[in-house]
Design an enzyme around this catalytic site. Sequence first.
Site, PDB file in Angstrom:
ATOM      1  N   ASP A   1       0.881  -1.168   0.000  1.00  0.00           N
ATOM      2  CA  ASP A   1       0.000   0.000   0.000  1.00  0.00           C
ATOM      3  C   ASP A   1       0.915   1.214   0.000  1.00  0.00           C
ATOM      4  OD1 ASP A   1      -2.462  -1.375   0.136  1.00  0.00           O
ATOM      5  OD2 ASP A   1      -2.184  -1.688   2.283  1.00  0.00           O
TER       6      ASP A   1
ATOM      7  N   ASP B   1     -13.883  -4.097  -1.685  1.00  0.00           N
ATOM      8  CA  ASP B   1     -13.715  -3.970  -0.238  1.00  0.00           C
ATOM      9  C   ASP B   1     -15.047  -4.322   0.415  1.00  0.00           C
ATOM     10  OD1 ASP B   1     -11.082  -3.132  -0.544  1.00  0.00           O
ATOM     11  OD2 ASP B   1     -11.648  -1.017  -0.716  1.00  0.00           O
TER      12      ASP B   1
END
Lengths: 251, 198
Positions: A11, A130
Amino acid sequence: MLTKRIIPCLDIKDGRTVKGTHFVNLRDAGDPVELGARYAEEGADELVFLDITATNEKRRTLGVLVDRIARQLNIPFTVGGGIAAVEDVRDLLELGADKISVNTAAFRRPALIQELAGEFGSQCVVVAIDAKRGADGEWYVHLNGGRTATDTRCADWACQAVEAGAGEVLLTSMDHDGAKQGFALDLTGRLAQMLPVPVIASGGGGQPAHFIEVLQAGADAALAASIFHFREIAIPDLKDHLQQHGLPVRR
Amino acid sequence: MGQEIAVIRYNAGNIRSVRLALERIGATALVTDEPDRLRSADKVIFPGVGEASSAMRYLRDRGLDAVIRSLQQPFLGICLGMQLMCRFSEENDTACLGLFEEDVQRFDPGGKPFKVPQMGWNAITGLQGPLFHGLGEAPYMYFVHSYFATLGFDTCAVTDHIHPFSAALSRGNFYGVQFHPEKSAFAGEQILRNFLEL
């Protein structure tokens, strides 16, 4: 036999690797170029790079980073974060990405998936979802890095995305992300068995048993971040465990 | 290496990945669709990610199909590149280059829990010929494909997904691999090195 893939995820925020818990409380995890090289050396099957930098201005530095990682990486490389148009993808592929991952923009405008699959092929279009469990026990799609809830069920959106041309689904459980208590087995197993394309399990991997469980539940690949960044599990050791449990892995 | 490696430019992608992989092993590639440059190169690489009929149409429209067939130096097709070197592809019923006698068919899971495309790492076995020097018996390679080449006379490596198929083909100076050596870690780099040493 096709092997189960282990995928470290970077990330990226402001050019550094970060990792949070349940999508917040970010902490620094190192230089992405160094981490990428280390993972390829250790036997990672793929590398995923998600840009969580919000602004367009900062996005330009992203290209430099993608280029630097792609130059040295001899395994497949997926780049995601903020992709909203065919041109964004063309740029990333030219910089050396092999696949791209789309999330919010694809949900807002599913035709984007068709456009990308038509232009570059389904094999390079990963749809990232998500997921968070609602009070009713169902799993719902969340957008904008988890900040925006929707009333669409994950399974419904996953099917629609695959029909539109997604070649792979990257499923992250926000409820499990960063907690290292195991993956969302029920949802991941259900989607992996239902969808004709590979499903990558993400969120919650903390020890080898978690990876064994989710891959046995049907996931084609498992993604994790902090346990690799902070050297809690070495990839070769993880693969030893998988192999001992009868899961096919690349050695 | 000091040799000229031409990568064929056409309407199928992933040329950048192949170039970067060659750079990592110390070689540089010229990306071109000029017949004279292709003929004079020491090695030619024919990469490819895309769809068979539009790729063949593009090659024919530019006369590149005849150029490729006439090449004498070591020639390596990758993924779609290899499929286009076969006789025929079921992908939009496409007549291909016919450098190999095998045909290309679509994977059919037939109700079994196999995914199509095959995406990921699989072992290649039954390895024959110089491309595989220095590799173990069953190295893993990275595959992404929905169509496969049948087993036949030209098969020089086999992989199993749903059923066995040709992971690599060779005939004379022509070589083809279904997997992506440019994305297959150190084992893939060894195959590219072996090709450059032909």
